[in-house]
Scaffold this active site. Sequence first.
Site, PDB file in Angstrom:
ATOM      1  CE  LYS A 187      -2.902   0.796   3.606  1.00  0.00           C
ATOM      2  NZ  LYS A 187      -2.218  -0.678   3.909  1.00  0.00           N
TER       3      LYS A 187
ATOM      4  CB  THR B  60       5.026  -0.048  -2.472  1.00  0.00           C
ATOM      5  OG1 THR B  60       5.956  -0.692  -1.887  1.00  0.00           O
ATOM      6  CG2 THR B  60       5.339   0.186  -4.437  1.00  0.00           C
TER       7      THR B  60
ATOM      8  NE  ARG C 139       0.288   4.141   8.909  1.00  0.00           N
ATOM      9  CZ  ARG C 139       0.101   3.131   8.637  1.00  0.00           C
ATOM     10  NH1 ARG C 139      -0.599   2.539  10.577  1.00  0.00           N
ATOM     11  NH2 ARG C 139      -0.347   2.470   7.811  1.00  0.00           N
TER      12      ARG C 139
ATOM     13  CE  LYS D  28       1.984  -4.710   6.508  1.00  0.00           C
ATOM     14  NZ  LYS D  28       2.765  -3.330   6.752  1.00  0.00           N
TER      15      LYS D  28
ATOM     16  CB  ALA E   4      -5.141   0.923  10.642  1.00  0.00           C
TER      17      ALA E   4
ATOM     18  CG  PHE F 275      -3.363  -3.999   8.801  1.00  0.00           C
ATOM     19  CD1 PHE F 275      -2.384  -4.678   8.063  1.00  0.00           C
ATOM     20  CD2 PHE F 275      -3.623  -3.226  10.071  1.00  0.00           C
ATOM     21  CE1 PHE F 275      -1.175  -4.312   8.619  1.00  0.00           C
ATOM     22  CE2 PHE F 275      -2.284  -3.649  11.090  1.00  0.00           C
ATOM     23  CZ  PHE F 275      -1.734  -4.294  10.224  1.00  0.00           C
TER      24      PHE F 275
ATOM     25  CG  PHE G 254       4.292  -9.013  -6.120  1.00  0.00           C
ATOM     26  CD1 PHE G 254       5.051  -8.889  -4.875  1.00  0.00           C
ATOM     27  CD2 PHE G 254       3.005  -7.798  -6.073  1.00  0.00           C
ATOM     28  CE1 PHE G 254       4.802  -8.834  -3.791  1.00  0.00           C
ATOM     29  CE2 PHE G 254       2.931  -7.406  -4.671  1.00  0.00           C
ATOM     30  CZ  PHE G 254       3.631  -7.423  -4.075  1.00  0.00           C
TER      31      PHE G 254
ATOM     32  CD1 TRP H 216       8.995  -3.175  -4.520  1.00  0.00           C
ATOM     33  CD2 TRP H 216      10.275  -3.628  -6.581  1.00  0.00           C
ATOM     34  NE1 TRP H 216      10.645  -3.820  -4.045  1.00  0.00           N
ATOM     35  CE2 TRP H 216      11.116  -4.260  -5.870  1.00  0.00           C
ATOM     36  CE3 TRP H 216      10.783  -4.257  -7.781  1.00  0.00           C
ATOM     37  CZ2 TRP H 216      12.408  -5.023  -5.386  1.00  0.00           C
ATOM     38  CZ3 TRP H 216      12.208  -4.970  -7.413  1.00  0.00           C
ATOM     39  CH2 TRP H 216      12.719  -5.057  -6.586  1.00  0.00           C
TER      40      TRP H 216
END
Length: 556
Positions: free
Chosen positions: A69, A71, A92, A103, A271, A299, A380, A408
């Site tokens: 998210k 990214t 954030r 994570k 969150a 999230f 991806f 990415w």
Amino acid sequence: MATDLEIAREAKLEPIENIARTAGFLPETVSPYGRYVAKIDQRAYADLPQRAKLVLVTAINPTPAGEGKTTVSVALADGMRCIGKNAMLALREPSLGPVFGMKGGATGGGWAQVVPMESINLHFTGDLHAITAANNLLCAMVDNHIQQGNALGIDPRRVCFRHCLDVNDRQLRHIVQGLGGTQNGTPREDGFDITAASEVMATFCLASDLRDLKARLGRIVVARTYQGAPVTAGEVGAAGAMTALLRDAFSPNLIQTIGHTPCLMHGGPFANIAHGCNSVAATRLALRMSDYTVTEAGFGADLGAEKFLDIKCRMNGLWPNVIVLVATVRALKHHGGAAKGTYAEPNPEALKAGMANLLSHVKNIREVWQSPVVVALNRFATDTAEELDLVASLLAEQGVACAPCNGWAEGGKGTTELAKLVCEAADANPAPVPSYTYPDEAPLKDKIRAVATRIYHAAEVSFAPQALKDLAQLEADGYAGCPVCIAKTQYSMSDDASRLGAPEGYTLTIRSARLSAGAGFVVAFAGSIIAMPGLPKVPAALGIDVDEQGEITGLF
């Protein structure tokens, strides 16, 4: 393939003064923290209009690895600037809990990162440490008040304000403190929350200015008297000192993306426990200094987006012009029943089945919050063109706009199609009208039921005896008008992490409730969610190191 850390180190950063100038910040309002980070005095811009279109980035329910998210948020803002738009990010700050836990960091990935990556993920400007210090100062002052005569008549058994620490440590969830005799205080049960889930963090992020911050801190309920009356931080005398500790931290942090897009990174509540949004101060500043402000909520949309809208927007007169919903092929397969470890393998049936989760979030955004939605397919390397086309075609059948995000691998250049769609949707909705999940005047239980049934698609809510007691006390104390912040698992729309896809017809269980008076909301704990995570069996910290030249390795 280069790692995120290697890509971040290869990036050519602009001096932060140049980024500030590009963003329109006056030199006298910029306080550099080294060459590439600065604090901005937002007070100098308080009279400017909030002119930007607000873009909220949220997601479907993630896999444990997350769906990128941040990214997408970074790539989207870079993509907007690639097509000639004046965009700014409001994100954030990372907590050390995920960095050293499961994570990883919170700076995006690949060529869609905010930098300097290492500094941001490790301490940054010390904001979270200031919040930790202010929180624990209040704890110390409460216990000291009890020790030094207890003029307020605080019942030590009913102290409800907990310590915090910005590290995952399950050993500290429940402790007994004050042992060792009268000189060491009054023995009582206590515990630690992670800083990102603390009430001071939530209060910090919802305050509009220093005056509001001090007032909110003063309203924090820390304990009850022997007669059952609430005792606040203001009554203990802690609000002024806490605000002093937070003064410098309250100024938003200015950084840049690899593509040199300005980013205000400030505050970091989780969150799944708290409200999952960056600070109001940073969001408002970005809205005053850009034409498009891209922000994210933690999230899935059932958590972060719901809280962004029902708490942050409700309190501050905000509402997004468009909501971007991030999805990945791997997460769709995950929700469609594909076995862990097989997400890179072609599986059209699992992909189709997993669409139920994505479409459930789309339905909430359109029907409950009545907002335009654009789906961002975060790509991806293992995704095939056939898989991406299948998702796009299934969304097209529902009339949902969709575009890939190749941020990415390509940064903003890989997100221009998405950027155009998002800007068009935002421009077509110039005066959005808020549509909350529940009204202010509803009782606390009805607010929880509304979120559970309208957003989580539960059939009903079961309140444990402790939850009923907590909610009744809060309403008796005058907090019935507060919004609710439901703490639950991020991995499912339900309160059971194993329920994937789009569960319906189940019963959501609320086991307890806790007041966050400074933030102005009531936290309702669903299922087994806790406010102090533990480290996983193989924590990320095991792979992080520093060599003789001071080069850090293992961050991701």
